[in-house]
Write a protein that holds these residues in place. Structure first.
Motif, PDB file in Angstrom:
ATOM      1  N   LYS A 109     -29.098   9.658  12.002  1.00  0.00           N
ATOM      2  CA  LYS A 109     -29.705  10.461  10.938  1.00  0.00           C
ATOM      3  C   LYS A 109     -29.064  10.002   9.643  1.00  0.00           C
ATOM      4  O   LYS A 109     -27.848   9.933   9.535  1.00  0.00           O
ATOM      5  N   ILE A 110     -29.902   9.682   8.658  1.00  0.00           N
ATOM      6  CA  ILE A 110     -29.408   9.143   7.401  1.00  0.00           C
ATOM      7  C   ILE A 110     -29.851  10.051   6.256  1.00  0.00           C
ATOM      8  O   ILE A 110     -31.043  10.313   6.090  1.00  0.00           O
ATOM      9  N   ALA A 111     -28.870  10.517   5.487  1.00  0.00           N
ATOM     10  CA  ALA A 111     -29.146  11.320   4.294  1.00  0.00           C
ATOM     11  C   ALA A 111     -29.090  10.404   3.085  1.00  0.00           C
ATOM     12  O   ALA A 111     -28.119   9.665   2.893  1.00  0.00           O
ATOM     13  N   ILE A 112     -30.145  10.427   2.299  1.00  0.00           N
ATOM     14  CA  ILE A 112     -30.216   9.659   1.059  1.00  0.00           C
ATOM     15  C   ILE A 112     -29.907  10.660  -0.053  1.00  0.00           C
ATOM     16  O   ILE A 112     -30.658  11.610  -0.265  1.00  0.00           O
ATOM     17  N   VAL A 113     -28.783  10.464  -0.735  1.00  0.00           N
ATOM     18  CA  VAL A 113     -28.262  11.448  -1.677  1.00  0.00           C
ATOM     19  C   VAL A 113     -28.235  10.869  -3.085  1.00  0.00           C
ATOM     20  O   VAL A 113     -27.755   9.751  -3.290  1.00  0.00           O
ATOM     21  N   VAL A 114     -28.746  11.645  -4.052  1.00  0.00           N
ATOM     22  CA  VAL A 114     -28.682  11.258  -5.457  1.00  0.00           C
ATOM     23  C   VAL A 114     -28.057  12.413  -6.226  1.00  0.00           C
ATOM     24  O   VAL A 114     -28.557  13.535  -6.189  1.00  0.00           O
ATOM     25  N   ASP A 115     -26.939  12.117  -6.896  1.00  0.00           N
ATOM     26  CA  ASP A 115     -26.251  13.096  -7.728  1.00  0.00           C
ATOM     27  C   ASP A 115     -26.501  12.779  -9.189  1.00  0.00           C
ATOM     28  O   ASP A 115     -26.482  11.609  -9.590  1.00  0.00           O
ATOM     29  N   ILE A 116     -26.727  13.813  -9.990  1.00  0.00           N
ATOM     30  CA  ILE A 116     -26.806  13.650 -11.437  1.00  0.00           C
ATOM     31  C   ILE A 116     -25.409  13.965 -11.954  1.00  0.00           C
ATOM     32  O   ILE A 116     -24.876  15.044 -11.712  1.00  0.00           O
ATOM     33  N   ILE A 117     -24.821  12.986 -12.628  1.00  0.00           N
ATOM     34  CA  ILE A 117     -23.420  13.126 -13.014  1.00  0.00           C
ATOM     35  C   ILE A 117     -23.249  12.961 -14.526  1.00  0.00           C
ATOM     36  O   ILE A 117     -24.157  12.506 -15.220  1.00  0.00           O
ATOM     37  N   ASN A 118     -22.076  13.317 -14.987  1.00  0.00           N
ATOM     38  CA  ASN A 118     -21.719  13.147 -16.390  1.00  0.00           C
ATOM     39  C   ASN A 118     -20.740  11.983 -16.466  1.00  0.00           C
ATOM     40  O   ASN A 118     -19.577  12.129 -16.118  1.00  0.00           O
ATOM     41  N   GLU A 119     -21.235  10.806 -16.852  1.00  0.00           N
ATOM     42  CA  GLU A 119     -20.391   9.621 -16.914  1.00  0.00           C
ATOM     43  C   GLU A 119     -20.771   8.797 -18.137  1.00  0.00           C
ATOM     44  O   GLU A 119     -21.943   8.637 -18.448  1.00  0.00           O
ATOM     45  N   LYS A 120     -19.792   8.279 -18.804  1.00  0.00           N
ATOM     46  CA  LYS A 120     -20.007   7.498 -20.033  1.00  0.00           C
ATOM     47  C   LYS A 120     -20.274   6.031 -19.707  1.00  0.00           C
ATOM     48  O   LYS A 120     -20.006   5.557 -18.617  1.00  0.00           O
ATOM     49  N   ASN A 121     -20.821   5.308 -20.692  1.00  0.00           N
ATOM     50  CA  ASN A 121     -21.080   3.863 -20.631  1.00  0.00           C
ATOM     51  C   ASN A 121     -22.124   3.464 -19.584  1.00  0.00           C
ATOM     52  O   ASN A 121     -22.075   2.356 -19.068  1.00  0.00           O
ATOM     53  N   VAL A 130     -27.346  16.616 -17.974  1.00  0.00           N
ATOM     54  CA  VAL A 130     -27.148  17.080 -16.606  1.00  0.00           C
ATOM     55  C   VAL A 130     -27.869  18.423 -16.517  1.00  0.00           C
ATOM     56  O   VAL A 130     -27.509  19.353 -17.237  1.00  0.00           O
ATOM     57  N   PRO A 131     -28.915  18.548 -15.682  1.00  0.00           N
ATOM     58  CA  PRO A 131     -29.670  19.793 -15.603  1.00  0.00           C
ATOM     59  C   PRO A 131     -28.797  20.968 -15.173  1.00  0.00           C
ATOM     60  O   PRO A 131     -27.843  20.810 -14.412  1.00  0.00           O
ATOM     61  N   ASN A 132     -29.132  22.155 -15.648  1.00  0.00           N
ATOM     62  CA  ASN A 132     -28.394  23.368 -15.301  1.00  0.00           C
ATOM     63  C   ASN A 132     -28.644  23.802 -13.865  1.00  0.00           C
ATOM     64  O   ASN A 132     -27.762  24.376 -13.232  1.00  0.00           O
ATOM     65  N   GLU A 133     -29.845  23.568 -13.344  1.00  0.00           N
ATOM     66  CA  GLU A 133     -30.246  24.093 -12.043  1.00  0.00           C
ATOM     67  C   GLU A 133     -29.512  23.441 -10.876  1.00  0.00           C
ATOM     68  O   GLU A 133     -28.799  24.090 -10.144  1.00  0.00           O
ATOM     69  N   ALA A 134     -29.742  22.190 -10.697  1.00  0.00           N
ATOM     70  CA  ALA A 134     -29.174  21.477  -9.551  1.00  0.00           C
ATOM     71  C   ALA A 134     -28.842  20.063  -9.986  1.00  0.00           C
ATOM     72  O   ALA A 134     -29.527  19.491 -10.816  1.00  0.00           O
ATOM     73  N   ASN A 135     -27.789  19.538  -9.416  1.00  0.00           N
ATOM     74  CA  ASN A 135     -27.461  18.160  -9.755  1.00  0.00           C
ATOM     75  C   ASN A 135     -27.297  17.288  -8.510  1.00  0.00           C
ATOM     76  O   ASN A 135     -26.784  16.195  -8.595  1.00  0.00           O
ATOM     77  N   ARG A 136     -27.726  17.780  -7.350  1.00  0.00           N
ATOM     78  CA  ARG A 136     -27.733  16.975  -6.127  1.00  0.00           C
ATOM     79  C   ARG A 136     -29.101  17.110  -5.470  1.00  0.00           C
ATOM     80  O   ARG A 136     -29.594  18.206  -5.232  1.00  0.00           O
ATOM     81  N   TYR A 137     -29.686  15.940  -5.165  1.00  0.00           N
ATOM     82  CA  TYR A 137     -30.981  15.877  -4.490  1.00  0.00           C
ATOM     83  C   TYR A 137     -30.833  14.959  -3.290  1.00  0.00           C
ATOM     84  O   TYR A 137     -30.132  13.949  -3.365  1.00  0.00           O
ATOM     85  N   TYR A 138     -31.498  15.304  -2.193  1.00  0.00           N
ATOM     86  CA  TYR A 138     -31.367  14.470  -1.001  1.00  0.00           C
ATOM     87  C   TYR A 138     -32.595  14.618  -0.113  1.00  0.00           C
ATOM     88  O   TYR A 138     -33.363  15.565  -0.227  1.00  0.00           O
TER      89      TYR A 138
END
Length: 146
Positions: A109-121, A130-138
């Motif tokens: 079983k493979i989870a494909i995970v995308v996080d919205i993060i706060n990173e410079k450059n 970075v959205p207020n609601e959710a920052n992890r989608y999978y």
């Protein structure tokens, strides 16, 4: 008496304006923009130790850009390039595609995970949200080995 007639005439017009604004606001709430859309290209079956490619295309309907970090998780654990983490800038008019090539000899079983993060450059001029609601989608897929 004339001073009372003007507010009474404006009353129905103001009520109609408020009603129209409220209906328009409710209509806007019915069609929220999708923060994240996934398009996964991945085989359901493979032979033991055959190289498998997982392709993930990520899109957003937000007008603002955001920094996303994508990675895979599995059960049972898969080693090698499967564990690469990719960080990119995602904007409405510029979808991002990630690729992973890996091998396994067991069904997983493979989870494909995308996080919205706060990173410079990462994004141009470091302008991202970075959205207020959710920052992890999978999404979860199964790779059957036969």
């Amino acid at each position: 008496m004339r001073s009372l007639q003007l507010p009474l005439r404006a009353g129905p017009a103001a009520l109609l304006l408020v009603l129209c604004l409220q209906l328009g606001f409710n209509k806007a709430l019915e069609n929220p923009r999708n923060v994240m859309n996934f398009d996964v290209d991945f085989p359901q079956r493979a032979r033991a130790n055959e190289e498998v490619t997982l392709k993930l295309k990520v899109q957003t309907e937000l007008r603002e850009c955001m920094v996303v970090k994508a990675h895979l998780q599995s059960n049972p654990q898969i080693e090698g390039s499967f564990n690469y983490k990719f960080t990119r800038c995602l904007c409405e008019d510029n979808p991002v595609t990630f690729f992973w090539d890996f091998q396994t000899n067991r069904t997983a079983k493979i989870a494909i995970v995308v996080d919205i993060i706060n990173e410079k450059n990462i994004c141009v001029e470091d302008i991202s949200v970075v959205p207020n609601e959710a920052n992890r989608y999978y999404t979860v897929r199964t790779l059957f080995i036969g």
